[in-house]
Design a protein around this motif. Structure first.
Motif, PDB file in Angstrom:
ATOM      1  N   ALA A 140       2.633   3.502 -17.781  1.00 37.17           N
ATOM      2  CA  ALA A 140       2.398   2.235 -18.535  1.00 37.17           C
ATOM      3  C   ALA A 140       2.138   1.214 -17.621  1.00 37.17           C
ATOM      4  O   ALA A 140       1.392   0.213 -18.110  1.00 37.17           O
ATOM      5  N   GLY A 141       2.952   1.097 -16.551  1.00 41.33           N
ATOM      6  CA  GLY A 141       2.779  -0.082 -15.999  1.00 41.33           C
ATOM      7  C   GLY A 141       3.478   0.078 -14.355  1.00 41.33           C
ATOM      8  O   GLY A 141       4.357   0.984 -14.168  1.00 41.33           O
ATOM      9  N   VAL A 142       3.092  -0.649 -13.425  1.00 39.21           N
ATOM     10  CA  VAL A 142       3.739  -0.637 -12.222  1.00 39.21           C
ATOM     11  C   VAL A 142       3.945  -2.035 -11.430  1.00 39.21           C
ATOM     12  O   VAL A 142       3.282  -2.965 -11.795  1.00 39.21           O
ATOM     13  N   ILE A 143       5.022  -2.231 -11.042  1.00 39.33           N
ATOM     14  CA  ILE A 143       5.560  -3.470 -10.457  1.00 39.33           C
ATOM     15  C   ILE A 143       5.776  -3.122  -9.059  1.00 39.33           C
ATOM     16  O   ILE A 143       6.956  -2.397  -8.705  1.00 39.33           O
ATOM     17  N   GLN A 144       5.021  -3.639  -8.028  1.00 38.36           N
ATOM     18  CA  GLN A 144       5.398  -3.433  -6.628  1.00 38.36           C
ATOM     19  C   GLN A 144       5.933  -4.518  -5.992  1.00 38.36           C
ATOM     20  O   GLN A 144       5.151  -5.805  -5.935  1.00 38.36           O
TER      21      GLN A 144
ATOM     22  N   ASN B 230       6.610   1.026   3.052  1.00 40.59           N
ATOM     23  CA  ASN B 230       5.427   0.334   2.834  1.00 40.59           C
ATOM     24  C   ASN B 230       4.192   0.740   3.654  1.00 40.59           C
ATOM     25  O   ASN B 230       3.949  -0.133   4.883  1.00 40.59           O
ATOM     26  N   GLN B 231       3.421   1.431   3.168  1.00 43.19           N
ATOM     27  CA  GLN B 231       2.247   1.754   4.046  1.00 43.19           C
ATOM     28  C   GLN B 231       1.152   2.327   2.663  1.00 43.19           C
ATOM     29  O   GLN B 231       1.514   2.914   1.886  1.00 43.19           O
ATOM     30  N   ALA B 232      -0.094   2.302   3.490  1.00 42.03           N
ATOM     31  CA  ALA B 232      -1.184   2.641   2.299  1.00 42.03           C
ATOM     32  C   ALA B 232      -1.003   4.052   2.047  1.00 42.03           C
ATOM     33  O   ALA B 232      -0.717   4.882   2.838  1.00 42.03           O
ATOM     34  N   GLY B 233      -1.278   4.313   0.847  1.00 41.96           N
ATOM     35  CA  GLY B 233      -1.410   5.641   0.383  1.00 41.96           C
ATOM     36  C   GLY B 233      -0.025   5.997  -0.559  1.00 41.96           C
ATOM     37  O   GLY B 233      -0.072   7.200  -1.282  1.00 41.96           O
ATOM     38  N   VAL B 234       1.008   5.549  -0.133  1.00 43.06           N
ATOM     39  CA  VAL B 234       2.333   5.937  -0.723  1.00 43.06           C
ATOM     40  C   VAL B 234       2.164   5.892  -2.284  1.00 43.06           C
ATOM     41  O   VAL B 234       2.642   6.917  -2.840  1.00 43.06           O
ATOM     42  N   LEU B 235       1.627   4.845  -2.879  1.00 46.93           N
ATOM     43  CA  LEU B 235       1.979   4.763  -4.279  1.00 46.93           C
ATOM     44  C   LEU B 235       0.731   5.733  -4.822  1.00 46.93           C
ATOM     45  O   LEU B 235       0.716   6.293  -5.912  1.00 46.93           O
ATOM     46  N   ALA B 236      -0.346   5.858  -4.200  1.00 48.18           N
ATOM     47  CA  ALA B 236      -1.398   6.892  -4.786  1.00 48.18           C
ATOM     48  C   ALA B 236      -0.801   8.311  -4.745  1.00 48.18           C
ATOM     49  O   ALA B 236      -0.985   8.935  -5.494  1.00 48.18           O
ATOM     50  N   GLN B 237      -0.004   8.676  -3.714  1.00 52.78           N
ATOM     51  CA  GLN B 237       0.735   9.866  -3.687  1.00 52.78           C
ATOM     52  C   GLN B 237       1.724  10.137  -4.849  1.00 52.78           C
ATOM     53  O   GLN B 237       1.324  11.051  -5.553  1.00 52.78           O
TER      54      GLN B 237
END
Length: 125
Positions: free
Chosen positions: A110-114, A90-97
């Motif tokens: 189609a969708g993201v659930i975090q 859980n740190q900034a940029g992981v989902l962006a990568q």
């Protein structure tokens, strides 16, 4: 064939117990379904016994027959939906990568659930 999550209201998603199902879509978009007993002691025994009785009694086995060859489309031509689950830091940029990797391979999302981890997941006993 491939693993997939299916809506419970679909033919394949509604199968329960030891049943196999297949859906076929033709070039016009018409979908046909086939359902038959699958693995398991009773369904397998039943299918084998039925085939043996048919052979003994001289009945033709239900085999498709056609003078035209069957041509299957490439699996690369089919569109599929997948459910992917990632457990990441859980740190900034992981989902962006992760999204960048999908973008590079022309894969849409189609969708993201975090979800945040619960306090119970964070504690070590």
């Amino acid at each position: 064939m491939h693993p997939a999550l299916l809506p419970q209201t679909s033919l394949l998603g509604s199968l329960q117990g030891a049943y196999n199902g297949t859906e076929l879509e033709d070039e016009y978009g018409v979908i046909s379904g086939l359902v038959a007993p699958g693995a398991g002691v009773a369904p397998t025994t039943d299918a084998v016994m039925k085939d043996l009785v048919d052979i003994v009694e001289g009945r033709p086995l239900p085999m498709p027959a056609s003078t035209n060859p069957l041509t299957l489309a490439s699996t690369q031509m089919s569109e599929r939906r997948y459910y992917l689950r990632f457990s990441v830091t859980n740190q900034a940029g992981v989902l962006a990568q992760i999204c960048n990797i999908f973008w590079k391979h022309n894969i849409s999302i189609a969708g993201v659930i975090q979800k945040n981890r619960s306090r119970r997941d964070l504690c070590r006993w």
